[in-house]
Design an enzyme around this catalytic site. Structure first.
Site, PDB file in Angstrom:
ATOM      1  N   GLY A   1     -21.694   1.780  -0.328  1.00  0.00           N
ATOM      2  CA  GLY A   1     -21.542   3.226  -0.228  1.00  0.00           C
ATOM      3  C   GLY A   1     -22.700   3.806   0.568  1.00  0.00           C
ATOM      4  O   GLY A   1     -23.301   3.126   1.406  1.00  0.00           O
ATOM      5  N   ARG A   2     -23.040   5.055   0.295  1.00  0.00           N
ATOM      6  CA  ARG A   2     -24.131   5.705   1.031  1.00  0.00           C
ATOM      7  C   ARG A   2     -25.445   4.950   0.861  1.00  0.00           C
ATOM      8  O   ARG A   2     -26.156   4.679   1.823  1.00  0.00           O
ATOM      9  CB  ARG A   2     -24.318   7.147   0.529  1.00  0.00           C
ATOM     10  CG  ARG A   2     -23.103   8.054   0.694  1.00  0.00           C
ATOM     11  CD  ARG A   2     -23.414   9.420   0.078  1.00  0.00           C
ATOM     12  NE  ARG A   2     -22.276  10.306   0.074  1.00  0.00           N
ATOM     13  CZ  ARG A   2     -21.408  10.407  -0.937  1.00  0.00           C
ATOM     14  NH1 ARG A   2     -21.569   9.638  -2.013  1.00  0.00           N
ATOM     15  NH2 ARG A   2     -20.396  11.244  -0.881  1.00  0.00           N
ATOM     16  N   ILE A   3     -25.768   4.617  -0.391  1.00  0.00           N
ATOM     17  CA  ILE A   3     -27.048   3.956  -0.656  1.00  0.00           C
ATOM     18  C   ILE A   3     -27.021   2.529  -0.114  1.00  0.00           C
ATOM     19  O   ILE A   3     -27.998   2.061   0.490  1.00  0.00           O
ATOM     20  CB  ILE A   3     -27.371   3.982  -2.156  1.00  0.00           C
ATOM     21  CG1 ILE A   3     -27.549   5.436  -2.631  1.00  0.00           C
ATOM     22  CG2 ILE A   3     -28.631   3.177  -2.462  1.00  0.00           C
ATOM     23  CD1 ILE A   3     -27.605   5.596  -4.141  1.00  0.00           C
TER      24      ILE A   3
ATOM     25  N   ARG B   1     -15.257  -2.903  -2.671  1.00  0.00           N
ATOM     26  CA  ARG B   1     -13.848  -2.855  -3.063  1.00  0.00           C
ATOM     27  C   ARG B   1     -12.942  -2.519  -1.888  1.00  0.00           C
ATOM     28  O   ARG B   1     -11.762  -2.836  -1.884  1.00  0.00           O
ATOM     29  CB  ARG B   1     -13.659  -1.836  -4.193  1.00  0.00           C
ATOM     30  CG  ARG B   1     -14.152  -2.331  -5.539  1.00  0.00           C
ATOM     31  CD  ARG B   1     -14.042  -1.288  -6.607  1.00  0.00           C
ATOM     32  NE  ARG B   1     -14.944  -0.175  -6.366  1.00  0.00           N
ATOM     33  CZ  ARG B   1     -15.070   0.877  -7.168  1.00  0.00           C
ATOM     34  NH1 ARG B   1     -14.330   0.967  -8.248  1.00  0.00           N
ATOM     35  NH2 ARG B   1     -15.924   1.837  -6.903  1.00  0.00           N
TER      36      ARG B   1
ATOM     37  N   ILE C   1     -30.403  -1.749  -9.054  1.00  0.00           N
ATOM     38  CA  ILE C   1     -30.709  -0.313  -9.084  1.00  0.00           C
ATOM     39  C   ILE C   1     -29.453   0.488  -9.392  1.00  0.00           C
ATOM     40  O   ILE C   1     -29.421   1.705  -9.189  1.00  0.00           O
ATOM     41  CB  ILE C   1     -31.323   0.171  -7.751  1.00  0.00           C
ATOM     42  CG1 ILE C   1     -30.353  -0.058  -6.589  1.00  0.00           C
ATOM     43  CG2 ILE C   1     -32.671  -0.477  -7.490  1.00  0.00           C
ATOM     44  CD1 ILE C   1     -30.632   0.784  -5.372  1.00  0.00           C
ATOM     45  N   ALA C   2     -28.404  -0.200  -9.866  1.00  0.00           N
ATOM     46  CA  ALA C   2     -27.113   0.455 -10.088  1.00  0.00           C
ATOM     47  C   ALA C   2     -27.131   1.226 -11.409  1.00  0.00           C
ATOM     48  O   ALA C   2     -27.582   2.373 -11.461  1.00  0.00           O
ATOM     49  CB  ALA C   2     -25.995  -0.577 -10.051  1.00  0.00           C
ATOM     50  N   ARG C   3     -26.669   0.598 -12.455  1.00  0.00           N
ATOM     51  CA  ARG C   3     -26.675   1.174 -13.795  1.00  0.00           C
ATOM     52  C   ARG C   3     -26.815   0.042 -14.797  1.00  0.00           C
ATOM     53  O   ARG C   3     -26.370  -1.082 -14.556  1.00  0.00           O
ATOM     54  CB  ARG C   3     -25.356   1.928 -14.085  1.00  0.00           C
ATOM     55  CG  ARG C   3     -25.263   3.326 -13.499  1.00  0.00           C
ATOM     56  CD  ARG C   3     -26.140   4.316 -14.250  1.00  0.00           C
ATOM     57  NE  ARG C   3     -25.918   5.678 -13.807  1.00  0.00           N
ATOM     58  CZ  ARG C   3     -26.580   6.265 -12.818  1.00  0.00           C
ATOM     59  NH1 ARG C   3     -27.500   5.584 -12.160  1.00  0.00           N
ATOM     60  NH2 ARG C   3     -26.327   7.510 -12.493  1.00  0.00           N
TER      61      ARG C   3
ATOM     62  N   GLU D   1     -30.637   1.273 -22.201  1.00  0.00           N
ATOM     63  CA  GLU D   1     -31.950   1.855 -21.910  1.00  0.00           C
ATOM     64  C   GLU D   1     -32.128   3.189 -22.636  1.00  0.00           C
ATOM     65  O   GLU D   1     -31.146   3.907 -22.862  1.00  0.00           O
ATOM     66  CB  GLU D   1     -32.147   2.031 -20.401  1.00  0.00           C
ATOM     67  CG  GLU D   1     -31.166   2.973 -19.717  1.00  0.00           C
ATOM     68  CD  GLU D   1     -31.370   3.035 -18.205  1.00  0.00           C
ATOM     69  OE1 GLU D   1     -31.551   4.164 -17.714  1.00  0.00           O
ATOM     70  OE2 GLU D   1     -31.334   1.980 -17.528  1.00  0.00           O
TER      71      GLU D   1
ATOM     72  N   HIS E   1     -36.037   3.210 -14.503  1.00  0.00           N
ATOM     73  CA  HIS E   1     -34.964   4.017 -13.928  1.00  0.00           C
ATOM     74  C   HIS E   1     -35.532   5.135 -13.041  1.00  0.00           C
ATOM     75  O   HIS E   1     -35.287   6.314 -13.243  1.00  0.00           O
ATOM     76  CB  HIS E   1     -34.091   4.618 -15.035  1.00  0.00           C
ATOM     77  CG  HIS E   1     -32.707   4.980 -14.569  1.00  0.00           C
ATOM     78  ND1 HIS E   1     -31.603   4.915 -15.390  1.00  0.00           N
ATOM     79  CD2 HIS E   1     -32.243   5.409 -13.368  1.00  0.00           C
ATOM     80  CE1 HIS E   1     -30.527   5.304 -14.723  1.00  0.00           C
ATOM     81  NE2 HIS E   1     -30.900   5.606 -13.494  1.00  0.00           N
ATOM     82  N   ILE E   2     -36.302   4.731 -12.031  1.00  0.00           N
ATOM     83  CA  ILE E   2     -37.020   5.699 -11.192  1.00  0.00           C
ATOM     84  C   ILE E   2     -36.640   5.594  -9.710  1.00  0.00           C
ATOM     85  O   ILE E   2     -37.374   6.073  -8.853  1.00  0.00           O
ATOM     86  CB  ILE E   2     -38.548   5.538 -11.332  1.00  0.00           C
ATOM     87  CG1 ILE E   2     -38.998   4.105 -10.991  1.00  0.00           C
ATOM     88  CG2 ILE E   2     -39.007   5.949 -12.724  1.00  0.00           C
ATOM     89  CD1 ILE E   2     -40.515   3.949 -10.879  1.00  0.00           C
TER      90      ILE E   2
END
Length: 318
Positions: free
Chosen positions: A158-160, A180, A235-237, A266, A284-285
Site C-alpha cells: 500500500g502507501r507505506i 492481495r 510495523i503492521a499490527r 499490547e 508502537h511508535i
C-alpha cells in the site's frame, strides 16, 4: 444553539483542543492519563455524547456503540480502525473517519530504522556499551548483516509499503512484494507469491492491515520458509504475527532476528522476547514524530469539524 458533545479518549495536542473547542462542548478529555478507558468507563462517558475522538488503543466494539445512543460520528487518530466495529457503525448510520496518507513517509522511515537496527545489532551493542562490558575493538565484534544489496520482501504494497520500497531501492536492494492485488510497481519492486517472498528475502517487512483474514498472517509454517539468516520486521499490527511461534523460532535459530514495533495484546508482550538479544523492541511508535502525530490529530479534528458543519469528511471510512 448548543454545541454538540464530544468525548476525547486520550491526551492530544493543545492546538487540536483549541480548534475543537470552537465547535464542540468537550464533555470529557482524558488528559490525566494515557491509560485507555475501560469498557464500562467508555460506555459511561459516551452516554450523552454525539461525537468521539479515539485512538488505536481504544476498543470501540458493538456493545459500546449500542450503548452510545446519541453517537453520530467517530474519528480515530490512526490509519487502522480494526479496534472499532465498523459494521456496527454502518448499521447505526454512524460516520467513521481515519487518518491515512499523513503518516506514510514517517512510518516508512521508522520501518527502515527498525530494519537497520535489527540488521546491525544496534540495540544489543548499545546495551553492551552502557553496561560497561566493552573493553576494546575486535574484528568479529557484533558483526551484523549488510542492508545494501540484500533482498527486501514487503508484505503489503500500500502507501507505506511503496514508501519502504523506495527506501530499499536507495540502498541498492532487490525489492520483492506480495499483495492481495497487483500494486503499483514502486522503484522496480517485483510482485511474487507469498512462498517465494518468504524463501528469497533477507528482510521481510510486514505492512498488511489487521483484519480477520490477516490474523496470524505469519506463523510457524511461514517463518520456517524463511532463510535462517533472515530478519522479520513487524510495523503492521499486533496479531498479524503469531508471537508464540515467532518467539519459538527465534529461540531455535530458525531466523536470525526480529524487529517488532507491535505485539499481540499490547502493551503486554511475551516475556520471552525480553530474554533475547536478537530482537529489537519498540512501543508502537512507527508514526511518532511530532510533526506527523500532530498532523494525525489535526486531520481527525478536521473530520469532526467537517461533520458538524455539514461538510464532506476529508478522509471517510464510512
Amino acid at each position: 444553539m448548543a454545541k454538540p458533545s464530544l468525548v476525547i479518549t486520550r491526551r492530544i495536542y493543545p492546538e487540536a483542543i483549541e480548534a475543537l473547542s470552537a465547535h464542540f462542548n468537550i464533555a470529557f478529555e482524558n488528559q490525566a492519563s494515557d491509560t485507555p478507558l475501560t469498557k464500562p468507563e467508555l460506555i459511561e462517558k459516551l452516554a450523552q455524547a454525539q461525537y468521539l475522538f479515539c485512538t488505536v488503543a481504544d476498543k470501540v466494539d458493538a456493545d459500546v456503540i449500542a450503548a452510545a445512543t446519541q453517537l453520530k460520528m467517530i474519528a480515530t487518530g490512526a490509519v487502522g480502525y480494526n479496534n472499532i466495529d465498523a459494521a456496527a457503525c454502518k448499521a447505526r448510520g454512524i460516520r467513521l473517519s481515519n487518518t491515512p496518507d499523513v503518516l506514510t513517509e514517517t512510518t516508512a522511515d521508522f520501518a527502515f530504522a527498525l530494519l537497520m537496527a535489527t540488521a546491525r545489532r544496534v540495540s544489543e551493542s548499545e546495551r553492551y556499551v552502557r553496561s560497561g562490558q566493552w573493553k576494546g575493538w575486535a574484528f568479529d565484534q557484533f558483526t551484523g548483516m549488510d542492508v545494501h544489496g540484500a533482498t527486501l520482501g514487503i508484505m503489503g504494497m500500500g502507501r507505506i509499503g511503496g514508501a519502504i520500497a523506495k527506501r530499499g531501492a536507495g540502498f541498492g536492494m532487490q525489492v520483492l512484494y506480495h499483495n492481495r492485488s497487483q500494486a503499483k510497481q514502486e522503484n522496480g519492486a517485483r510482485l511474487v507469491d507469498r512462498e517465494t517472498l518468504l524463501k528469497s528475502s533477507d528482510f521481510v517487512v510486514l505492512v498488511v492491515p489487521y483484519s480477520p483474514e490477516t490474523h496470524h498472517f505469519i506463523q510457524a509454517k511461514d517463518i520456517h520458509l524463511m532463510k535462517p539468516t533472515a530478519c522479520l520486521i513487524n510495523i503492521a499490527r499486533g496479531g498479524v504475527v503469531k508471537d508464540d511461534d515467532l518467539l519459538a523460532a527465534l529461540r531455535a535459530g530458525k531466523i536470525r532476528a526480529a524487529g517488532l514495533d507491535v505485539f499481540e495484546g499490547e502493551p503486554a508482550l511475551l516475556p520471552g522476547f525480553l530474554e533475547l538479544e536478537n530482537v529489537v523492541l519498540t512501543p508502537h511508535i512507527a508514526s511518532s514524530s511530532r510533526a506527523t502525530r500532530g498532523r494525525m490529530v489535526s486531520l481527525a479534528a478536521e473530520n469532526l469539524i467537517a461533520h458538524v458543519q455539514g461538510l464532506p469528511l476529508k478522509t471517510p471510512v464510512i
